[in-house]
Scaffold this active site. Structure first.
Site, PDB file in Angstrom:
ATOM      1  CG  ASN A  62     124.860  16.049  47.224  1.00 15.42           C
ATOM      2  OD1 ASN A  62     125.355  14.697  48.216  1.00 15.42           O
ATOM      3  ND2 ASN A  62     124.619  15.798  45.991  1.00 15.42           N
ATOM      4  CG  ASN A  89     122.008  10.034  61.023  1.00  8.01           C
ATOM      5  OD1 ASN A  89     122.301   8.966  61.465  1.00  8.01           O
ATOM      6  ND2 ASN A  89     121.295  11.094  59.885  1.00  8.01           N
ATOM      7  CB  SER A 151     124.205  -0.669  59.682  1.00  9.55           C
ATOM      8  OG  SER A 151     123.837  -1.767  59.749  1.00  9.55           O
ATOM      9  CE1 TYR A 163     122.720   1.204  54.584  1.00  7.72           C
ATOM     10  CE2 TYR A 163     122.645  -1.065  56.196  1.00  7.72           C
ATOM     11  CZ  TYR A 163     122.847   0.832  56.158  1.00  7.72           C
ATOM     12  OH  TYR A 163     122.429   1.021  56.786  1.00  7.72           O
ATOM     13  CB  ALA A 165     131.004  -2.721  50.452  1.00  8.87           C
ATOM     14  CB  SER A 166     128.967   2.245  52.453  1.00  9.72           C
ATOM     15  OG  SER A 166     127.019   1.887  52.527  1.00  9.72           O
ATOM     16  CE  LYS A 167     125.544   2.861  56.435  1.00  9.02           C
ATOM     17  NZ  LYS A 167     125.653   4.762  57.134  1.00  9.02           N
ATOM     18  CB  ILE A 196     116.947   2.211  65.041  1.00  8.03           C
ATOM     19  CG1 ILE A 196     117.800   1.194  65.146  1.00  8.03           C
ATOM     20  CG2 ILE A 196     116.146   3.971  65.404  1.00  8.03           C
ATOM     21  CD1 ILE A 196     117.672   1.039  66.559  1.00  8.03           C
TER      22      ILE A 196
END
Length: 253
Positions: A62, A89, A151, A163, A165-167, A196
Site C-alpha cells: 500500500n 503511476n 494528468s 484529483y 489538486a493531486s495531479k 487513455i
C-alpha cells in the site's frame, strides 16, 4: 540511460497503464519491479514479462503506508541490487462536485473522505515512493530518473477538485525534485495523459465514450502503449528533467 538490465520500479504495475509500461520497458531489456495492491494482477504482469525473457518481480504494498513502502523498496534492493528508475503511476479517482446547490440551498458537498483518499494515494503515495527511490539510488550510486504520472486535469476539471489538486501537486514535486536531485545524477519527469483506453475508460457506455471521443481533436482515445513510449523517452533521454509531457491528442490546447 540505456535501459538494458536497468531496474525500473512501477507503482500500480499490475494492470492498465502500469502493465503497458512494464511490457514496453521489458522489450527494451529493462527489469520491471512492480508494486501494486492486487497480487493476482501483479502475477499476471510478471508472467507476461517473463514470457519476453526478462526478469520481473512483484511486490504487494500500500503506497500510502510509509512502512510498507520502505519494506517494498528494501526488498527490491535485496532482489536486484540497485534501482535505476521509478514510475509513480498508481492513482485513484473519487469524483464529485465541490458543492452542489439548488434554490440557494446546498444539497451536497465533496466529502473529506473523497478528498483524503485521492490525496493520500496520488500525492502522498508519490511522495513516499519518490523519497524511497531517491534514497536507494543515492545509497547505491545509481543514476537514473523518477517519473510522476500527472494528468491534463491538473489545470482544473469540473468534478475533480481532489484529483486536479493531486495531479497539480505531483508536477510541483517533479520540478522541485529535478532541482534538488540533479547533483546526485537523478532526473525527473512528469507525464500528463488525456483520455487513455484503459479498462476503466473502455468499459464506459458506448454513447458516453463516443461523446467523449468527439471532443478530442485526434478523434480517438490514447493507447496505453503511447504513455509507455513517453515513459521510455524520459528514461532514455539524459538531458530531460523537471518538465511535463502532455499526451492527450491535442485535447488541452
Amino acid at each position: 540511460m540505456n535501459l538494458q538490465d536497468k531496474v525500473i520500479v512501477i507503482t500500480g504495475g499490475g494492470q492498465g497503464l502500469g502493465r503497458a509500461m512494464a511490457l514496453h520497458l521489458a522489450e527494451k531489456g529493462a527489469k520491471p519491479a512492480l508494486i501494486d495492491m492486487n497480487p493476482q494482477a501483479l502475477d499476471e504482469t510478471v508472467g507476461l514479462c517473463l514470457e519476453k525473457g526478462i526478469e520481473a518481480r512483484a511486490y504487494v504494498a500500500n503506497i500510502t503506508n510509509e512502512e510498507a513502502v520502505a519494506e517494498a523498496f528494501d526488498s527490491i534492493i535485496n532482489d536486484f541490487g540497485a534501482i535505476h528508475g521509478l514510475v509513480n503511476n498508481a492513482g485513484v479517482t473519487r469524483d464529485a462536485m465541490f458543492i452542489k446547490a439548488k434554490d440557494g440551498e446546498v444539497t451536497k458537498r465533496m466529502s473529506l473522505q473523497q478528498w483524503q483518499m485521492v490525496i493520500d494515494v496520488n500525492l502522498t503515495g508519490t511522495f513516499l515512493c519518490g523519497r524511497e527511490a531517491a534514497t536507494k539510488m543515492i545509497e547505491s550510486g545509481s543514476e537514473g530518473a523518477i517519473i510522476n504520472i500527472s494528468s491534463i486535469s491538473r489545470a482544473g476539471n469540473i468534478g475533480q477538485t481532489n484529483y486536479s489538486a493531486s495531479k497539480a501537486g505531483v508536477v510541483a514535486l517533479t520540478t522541485t525534485w529535478a532541482k534538488e536531485l540533479a547533483r546526485y545524477g537523478i532526473r525527473t519527469g512528469a507525464i500528463a495523459p488525456g483520455f487513455i483506453g484503459t479498462e476503466m475508460v473502455m468499459s464506459m457506455k458506448p454513447e458516453a465514450l463516443d461523446m467523449m471521443t468527439k471532443g478530442i481533436p485526434a478523434k480517438r482515445v490514447g493507447e496505453p502503449d503511447e504513455i509507455a513510449q513517453a515513459v521510455t523517452f524520459i528514461l532514455e533521454n539524459d538531458y530531460f528533467s523537471g518538465r511535463v509531457i502532455e499526451v492527450d491528442g491535442a485535447l488541452r490546447l
